[in-house]
Write a protein that holds these residues in place. Structure first.
Motif, PDB file in Angstrom:
ATOM      1  N   THR A  13     -46.535  19.320 -95.292  1.00 48.53           N
ATOM      2  CA  THR A  13     -45.703  20.117 -96.196  1.00 48.53           C
ATOM      3  C   THR A  13     -45.665  19.591 -97.620  1.00 48.53           C
ATOM      4  OG1 THR A  13     -43.753  18.852 -95.515  1.00 48.53           O
ATOM      5  CG2 THR A  13     -44.258  20.867 -94.271  1.00 48.53           C
ATOM      6  N   LYS A  14     -46.182  18.385 -97.864  1.00 46.31           N
ATOM      7  CA  LYS A  14     -46.174  17.845 -99.223  1.00 46.31           C
ATOM      8  C   LYS A  14     -47.267  16.797 -99.344  1.00 46.31           C
ATOM      9  CE  LYS A  14     -42.934  14.009 -98.541  1.00 46.31           C
ATOM     10  NZ  LYS A  14     -41.707  13.344 -99.027  1.00 46.31           N
ATOM     11  N   PRO A  15     -47.692  16.441-100.557  1.00 44.73           N
ATOM     12  CA  PRO A  15     -48.684  15.370-100.722  1.00 44.73           C
ATOM     13  C   PRO A  15     -48.135  14.045-100.182  1.00 44.73           C
ATOM     14  CG  PRO A  15     -48.468  16.651-102.741  1.00 44.73           C
ATOM     15  CD  PRO A  15     -47.348  17.088-101.848  1.00 44.73           C
ATOM     16  N   LEU A  16     -49.001  13.249 -99.578  1.00 47.41           N
ATOM     17  CA  LEU A  16     -48.618  11.966 -98.989  1.00 47.41           C
ATOM     18  C   LEU A  16     -49.081  10.822 -99.881  1.00 47.41           C
ATOM     19  CD1 LEU A  16     -49.600  12.680 -95.264  1.00 47.41           C
ATOM     20  CD2 LEU A  16     -47.422  13.113 -96.408  1.00 47.41           C
ATOM     21  N   ASP A  17     -48.390   9.700 -99.767  1.00 52.95           N
ATOM     22  CA  ASP A  17     -48.729   8.508-100.544  1.00 52.95           C
ATOM     23  C   ASP A  17     -49.018   7.371 -99.563  1.00 52.95           C
ATOM     24  OD1 ASP A  17     -49.033   6.412-102.262  1.00 52.95           O
ATOM     25  OD2 ASP A  17     -47.090   6.637-103.262  1.00 52.95           O
ATOM     26  N   ARG A  18     -50.259   6.921 -99.502  1.00 52.31           N
ATOM     27  CA  ARG A  18     -50.639   5.879 -98.542  1.00 52.31           C
ATOM     28  C   ARG A  18     -49.889   4.588 -98.801  1.00 52.31           C
ATOM     29  NH1 ARG A  18     -53.179   1.443 -97.364  1.00 52.31           N
ATOM     30  NH2 ARG A  18     -53.184   0.968 -99.567  1.00 52.31           N
ATOM     31  N   GLU A  19     -49.656   4.284-100.068  1.00 51.33           N
ATOM     32  CA  GLU A  19     -48.955   3.040-100.376  1.00 51.33           C
ATOM     33  C   GLU A  19     -47.490   3.081 -99.929  1.00 51.33           C
ATOM     34  OE1 GLU A  19     -52.616   3.121-101.985  1.00 51.33           O
ATOM     35  OE2 GLU A  19     -51.093   4.530-102.710  1.00 51.33           O
ATOM     36  N   GLU A  20     -46.946   4.290 -99.788  1.00 50.63           N
ATOM     37  CA  GLU A  20     -45.577   4.432 -99.283  1.00 50.63           C
ATOM     38  C   GLU A  20     -45.559   4.383 -97.756  1.00 50.63           C
ATOM     39  OE1 GLU A  20     -42.402   8.057 -99.024  1.00 50.63           O
ATOM     40  OE2 GLU A  20     -43.318   7.686-100.986  1.00 50.63           O
ATOM     41  N   LYS A  21     -46.497   5.090 -97.109  1.00 55.93           N
ATOM     42  CA  LYS A  21     -46.630   5.075 -95.639  1.00 55.93           C
ATOM     43  C   LYS A  21     -48.055   5.497 -95.308  1.00 55.93           C
ATOM     44  CE  LYS A  21     -44.377   6.654 -91.385  1.00 55.93           C
ATOM     45  NZ  LYS A  21     -44.348   5.282 -90.851  1.00 55.93           N
ATOM     46  N   ASP A  22     -48.726   4.663 -94.503  1.00 50.41           N
ATOM     47  CA  ASP A  22     -50.148   4.928 -94.267  1.00 50.41           C
ATOM     48  C   ASP A  22     -50.427   5.603 -92.935  1.00 50.41           C
ATOM     49  OD1 ASP A  22     -49.493   2.811 -92.693  1.00 50.41           O
ATOM     50  OD2 ASP A  22     -51.135   1.511 -93.314  1.00 50.41           O
ATOM     51  N   THR A  23     -49.467   5.672 -92.013  1.00 49.25           N
ATOM     52  CA  THR A  23     -49.667   6.371 -90.741  1.00 49.25           C
ATOM     53  C   THR A  23     -48.387   7.110 -90.360  1.00 49.25           C
ATOM     54  OG1 THR A  23     -48.961   4.490 -89.389  1.00 49.25           O
ATOM     55  CG2 THR A  23     -51.318   4.653 -89.890  1.00 49.25           C
ATOM     56  N   TYR A  24     -48.576   8.197 -89.620  1.00 49.75           N
ATOM     57  CA  TYR A  24     -47.458   8.963 -89.068  1.00 49.75           C
ATOM     58  C   TYR A  24     -47.758   9.274 -87.600  1.00 49.75           C
ATOM     59  CZ  TYR A  24     -45.950   9.887 -93.890  1.00 49.75           C
ATOM     60  OH  TYR A  24     -45.537   9.761 -95.186  1.00 49.75           O
ATOM     61  N   THR A  25     -46.742   9.233 -86.779  1.00 52.86           N
ATOM     62  CA  THR A  25     -46.869   9.606 -85.368  1.00 52.86           C
ATOM     63  C   THR A  25     -45.686  10.479 -84.998  1.00 52.86           C
ATOM     64  OG1 THR A  25     -47.999   7.525 -84.861  1.00 52.86           O
ATOM     65  CG2 THR A  25     -47.098   8.755 -83.017  1.00 52.86           C
ATOM     66  N   PHE A  26     -45.979  11.637 -84.385  1.00 52.80           N
ATOM     67  CA  PHE A  26     -44.905  12.504 -83.903  1.00 52.80           C
ATOM     68  C   PHE A  26     -45.410  13.257 -82.674  1.00 52.80           C
ATOM     69  CE2 PHE A  26     -47.177  14.742 -87.286  1.00 52.80           C
ATOM     70  CZ  PHE A  26     -47.499  15.947 -86.688  1.00 52.80           C
ATOM     71  N   PHE A  27     -44.506  13.984 -82.017  1.00 47.54           N
ATOM     72  CA  PHE A  27     -44.852  14.722 -80.810  1.00 47.54           C
ATOM     73  C   PHE A  27     -44.710  16.218 -81.070  1.00 47.54           C
ATOM     74  CE2 PHE A  27     -43.490  10.610 -79.167  1.00 47.54           C
ATOM     75  CZ  PHE A  27     -44.526  10.319 -78.290  1.00 47.54           C
ATOM     76  N   VAL A  28     -45.601  16.997 -80.451  1.00 51.19           N
ATOM     77  CA  VAL A  28     -45.473  18.451 -80.431  1.00 51.19           C
ATOM     78  C   VAL A  28     -45.055  18.848 -79.020  1.00 51.19           C
ATOM     79  CG1 VAL A  28     -46.681  20.644 -80.630  1.00 51.19           C
ATOM     80  CG2 VAL A  28     -47.139  18.823 -82.263  1.00 51.19           C
ATOM     81  N   VAL A  29     -44.017  19.670 -78.924  1.00 51.41           N
ATOM     82  CA  VAL A  29     -43.526  20.122 -77.628  1.00 51.41           C
ATOM     83  C   VAL A  29     -43.524  21.644 -77.593  1.00 51.41           C
ATOM     84  CG1 VAL A  29     -42.105  18.085 -77.255  1.00 51.41           C
ATOM     85  CG2 VAL A  29     -41.125  20.039 -78.434  1.00 51.41           C
ATOM     86  N   THR A  30     -43.550  22.191 -76.367  1.00 56.56           N
ATOM     87  CA  THR A  30     -43.453  23.639 -76.167  1.00 56.56           C
ATOM     88  C   THR A  30     -42.272  23.909 -75.254  1.00 56.56           C
ATOM     89  OG1 THR A  30     -45.045  23.453 -74.351  1.00 56.56           O
ATOM     90  CG2 THR A  30     -45.902  24.098 -76.502  1.00 56.56           C
ATOM     91  N   LYS A  31     -41.541  24.977 -75.553  1.00 53.44           N
ATOM     92  CA  LYS A  31     -40.378  25.357 -74.755  1.00 53.44           C
ATOM     93  C   LYS A  31     -40.464  26.845 -74.441  1.00 53.44           C
ATOM     94  CE  LYS A  31     -37.452  21.941 -77.111  1.00 53.44           C
ATOM     95  NZ  LYS A  31     -36.238  21.724 -77.927  1.00 53.44           N
ATOM     96  N   ASP A  32     -39.844  27.239 -73.317  1.00 51.70           N
ATOM     97  CA  ASP A  32     -39.733  28.664 -73.031  1.00 51.70           C
ATOM     98  C   ASP A  32     -38.460  29.204 -73.686  1.00 51.70           C
ATOM     99  OD1 ASP A  32     -37.659  27.829 -71.415  1.00 51.70           O
ATOM    100  OD2 ASP A  32     -38.793  27.973 -69.559  1.00 51.70           O
ATOM    101  N   ASN A  33     -38.173  30.469 -73.438  1.00 54.99           N
ATOM    102  CA  ASN A  33     -37.036  31.083 -74.133  1.00 54.99           C
ATOM    103  C   ASN A  33     -35.688  30.583 -73.627  1.00 54.99           C
ATOM    104  OD1 ASN A  33     -37.025  32.294 -71.644  1.00 54.99           O
ATOM    105  ND2 ASN A  33     -37.533  34.354 -72.384  1.00 54.99           N
TER     106      ASN A  33
END
Length: 760
Positions: free
Chosen positions: A268-288
């Motif tokens: 969603t925005k430009p990243l700065d490696r010197e500020e943070k060089d890696t990101y880890t998150f999870f994608v989940v799926t849900k029903d209604n």
């Protein structure tokens, strides 16, 4: 049989010819006539009125037959009627269920959710759907192949929905087995009876690779100028119409990623490696309903570096020193710079170059710098302080995109070609008392050095070279004057060492140049005489501790206290008044052996006696301290702790913190809590026994039950008590060693009570 009237009949299908009913002729009627939906097999015998079926009815063909019956006279005229006769055909289970396909084909994805249908089978039954005859039940008869103990698939017995089982959701893998054949059975009668009709069909299932899988590591260049958000990847669930969401693994103020309803992942925005060089998150799926559909996918993002940081000098001004006699090529120091771009990449590779030198005398290329390390060297000749005491260099540090100038100042320092020279070769004698405090300055010494002041070539270091094997003395240097201060480093002891012959040397921290060596001018000496001081006597132990029982006999020997005098004089050990412990005292003899004099002072429950023993040095030399002049002698004292072990010599008692009472009239079931205490020391916890004495009719009126180790319940055994005070004899036993037993009379009040359950 019966008269002609509107009539309903219920007849099971099949069964062959049969008589249903006989209508009675009523004069003047002589015959019957029927018409309507006779289906060629339903009729009435005109003369007798017998209604019959000449064949079998079929529910599947026609469920209701409507007839009209009338009676006729001899002239053929209608006497009665026509009346409606309705025959309802009742279904029997005479049709097997049938699948709507001769074979079914289905596709399931690896890791599909257990219990989530991916296909359906469907069967019909021509029997009456309102009866069990057409109620169908599905099941899986066979499973080819079946590599596990449990089936990989399951079927809903009512709907025919086929889904992975828990085992199948975990083990289905197209790389191991991509096709399965299920034999699916359907039974009518809801599958509840043994004579139900059954049909079966083959279901061919193809296993395909899961759509739900994590993408490979995503690489994003930092400081992107693209319009955001930018699509960086996509995930897809095995099920349609799921809701995608992101779950943070790291707690960040705001995760710069999002996901669309179609599974597209965006930054969603430009990243700065010197500020943070890696990101880890999870994608989940849900029903209604909000339930998880798939196992969470971990998304790993690496921010790629670009050269967006200039080199930075570690210091605003780097100061280096070089001696006059350094030869060409000598390494004189390093210019250090850093780059915040990614380490070990071309973006952070630095190159060094000398841009200028001031002054350019006697030449303009006196230095060179290694371009990849920043190591600064002399170019080809030694420097002379007479030419210039300082050189100013501007060093250019560059990466692939930026350049930075680092300032360097090179100081040409005098070489260490002069040795320190003492102003005196012998400082004679120094006399100190053996009780002089550590850190006391006992002598000041001075050596001078002809090299450049305030450098390592002229600073003087003083050391004791000979005569002090135990480092009893230390010499500190005043950095401004090079004056040395000889101090006591360890306690002096006349009896151990009363004379020191010290040899002191003076050196520089910088090494001497070749062909120059330290000599006798850098040495001095002096003697230290230690004088004796009358020291107090010394006890053999720093602390004396012992333990005795509180009932120990009078004059029992419990401890021996000994002391000696460092000068070898006689020592007398005497007593001193002991500290007050728990409002009592103990007294002892003064011969060095500790004896009890008065046992009555030691009745201290769980206590200890703490005191001091006094040692006095008795010198026998004429004119000095004698035994009758104790107050003039050196004295020492040592702490004594005497712990008194408890003896079980106290009888248990009832605690009287609260009165015992019961409300009048006694109704039964009441009880009150009583507690026992003991003045003896309890090492862990008390264990009291409660019982009723066999007197005053106590055991007929009262009873005692144990509550815990220190409490018991007292209860009345009947309700026939008067409104008065009773005395209950109770025997208490502390179960000690030896055990102590005590009979006490507990006052119990039977009284009228207030609404708060207390005696008026």
């Amino acid at each position: 049989s019966g008269p002609l009237k509107d009539t309903n009949f219920f007849v099971q299908e099949g069964g062959g010819p049969r008589i249903l009913h006989q209508f009675i002729l009523e004069p003047p009627a002589v015959s019957f006539r029927t018409s309507g939906e006779k289906a060629g097999i339903i009729d009435i015998e005109p003369k007798t009125g017998i209604l019959y079926i000449n064949g079998s009815l079929d529910w599947e063909t026609k469920q209701v037959h409507k007839l009209q019956v009338e009676s006729l006279d001899e002239s053929g005229n209608v006497v009665k009627g026509p009346y409606a006769v309705t025959i309802h055909v009742e279904d029997i289970n005479d049709n097997p269920p049938e699948f709507n396909n001769t074979r079914y084909l289905g596709v399931v994805r690896q890791n599909s959710r257990p219990g989530k249908p991916f296909m359906y089978v469907y069967a019909t039954d021509r029997d009456d759907p309102t009866t069990p005859h057409a109620q169908l039940s599905y099941s899986i008869l066979h499973h080819f192949p079946n590599p596990y103990d449990k089936m990989l698939f399951q079927i809903d017995n009512a709907t025919g929905a086929i889904s992975p089982s828990w085992t199948g959701s975990y083990y289905l893998d197209p790389q191991k087995q991509d096709t399965f054949t299920l034999v699916v059975s359907v039974k009518d009668m809801a599958g509840m009876t043994a004579n139900a009709f059954t049909s079966s069909v083959d279901v061919i299932i193809t296993v395909r690779e899961s759509l739900w899988k994590a993408p490979p590591i995503i690489y994003i260049k930092e400081n992107s100028t693209q319009v955001h958000p930018v699509n960086i990847s996509k995930v897809q669930s095995n099920e349609p119409d799921v809701i995608y969401d992101i779950f943070e693994k790291e707690k960040l103020p705001r995760l710069p990623f999002s996901i669309s309803k179609d599974g597209d992942i965006y930054v969603t925005k430009p990243l700065d490696r010197e500020e943070k060089d890696t990101y880890t998150f999870f994608v989940v799926t849900k029903d209604n309903t909000g339930e998880l559909v798939d196992k969470p996918l971990q998304i790993h993002i690496i921010v790629e570096d670009i050269d967006d940081n200039p080199p930075v000098c570690q210091q605003d001004l780097t100061i280096l020193e070089v001696q006059e006699n350094e030869i060409g090529g000598s390494n004189i120091g390093t210019v250090i710079a850093t780059d915040m771009d990614e380490e070990d990449t071309l973006n952070s590779r630095l190159r060094f170059k000398i841009q200028s030198q001031e002054p350019e005398y006697p030449a303009n290329n006196l230095f060179y710098i290694q371009q990849d390390t920043g190591n600064l060297h002399l170019a080809g000749r030694s420097l002379s302080k007479r030419d210039s005491a300082k050189y100013f260099l501007k060093v250019e540090v560059s990466d692939t995109a930026f350049q930075t100038i680092c300032d360097v100042e090179v100081h040409v320092i005098d070489i260490n070609d002069q040795i320190p020279i003492f102003e005196k070769s012998d400082y004679n004698d120094v006399t100190v008392a053996e009780n002089t405090p550590i850190g006391t300055v006992i002598l000041e010494i001075q050596a001078t050095d002809g090299d450049e002041p305030a450098t390592g070539s002229s600073f003087v270091i003083y050391q004791v070279k000979e005569g002090d094997p135990n480092n009893t003395f230390i010499i500190e240097t005043d950095s401004g004057t090079n004056r040395g201060f000889v101090k006591i480093n360890k306690a002096l002891d006349f009896e151990t060492m009363h004379e020191y012959n010290l040899v002191i040397n003076a050196t520089n921290p910088e090494p001497l140049v070749a062909n120059v060596e330290y000599n006798s001018s850098s040495l001095t000496m002096f003697k230290v005489f230690v004088t004796n001081v009358d020291e107090p006597p010394v006890f053999l132990n720093p602390v004396y501790k012992t333990e005795v029982s509180e009932d120990v006999p009078v004059n029992t020997l419990v401890m021996t206290v000994e002391a000696y005098d460092p000068e070898g004089d006689s020592v007398r050990v005497s007593k001193i008044v002991l500290k007050k412990v728990q409002e009592k005292y103990a007294q002892y003899s003064a011969s060095g052996k500790i004896l009890f004099l008065r046992r009555s002072y030691l009745l201290v429950e769980g206590g200890c006696v703490v005191g001091w023993w006094l040692a006095t040095c008795l010198q026998q030399t004429a004119g000095q301290c004698f035994s009758d002049q104790i107050s003039l002698c050196a004295k020492s004292r040592v702490p004594l702790t005497l712990h008194l072990r408890d003896v079980n010599d106290n009888q248990p008692q009832l605690a009287t913190d609260y009165p015992a009472f019961f409300c009048y009239p006694v109704s039964g079931g009441e009880k009150t809590l009583i507690q026992a205490t003991d003045a003896d020391e309890q090492f862990f916890y008390s264990r009291f026994t409660f019982s009723l004495a066999d007197e005053m009719n106590a055991r007929n009126d009262w009873e005692i039950s144990k509550f815990n180790a220190t409490h018991a319940y007292l209860s009345p055994k009947h309700a026939n008590f008067e409104e008065k005070e009773y005395s209950v004899p109770i025997i208490l036993n502390d179960n000690g060693n030896p055990p102590q037993e005590n009979k006490v009379n507990l006052k119990v009040n039977i009284c009228k009570c207030s609404s708060e359950n207390s005696c008026f």
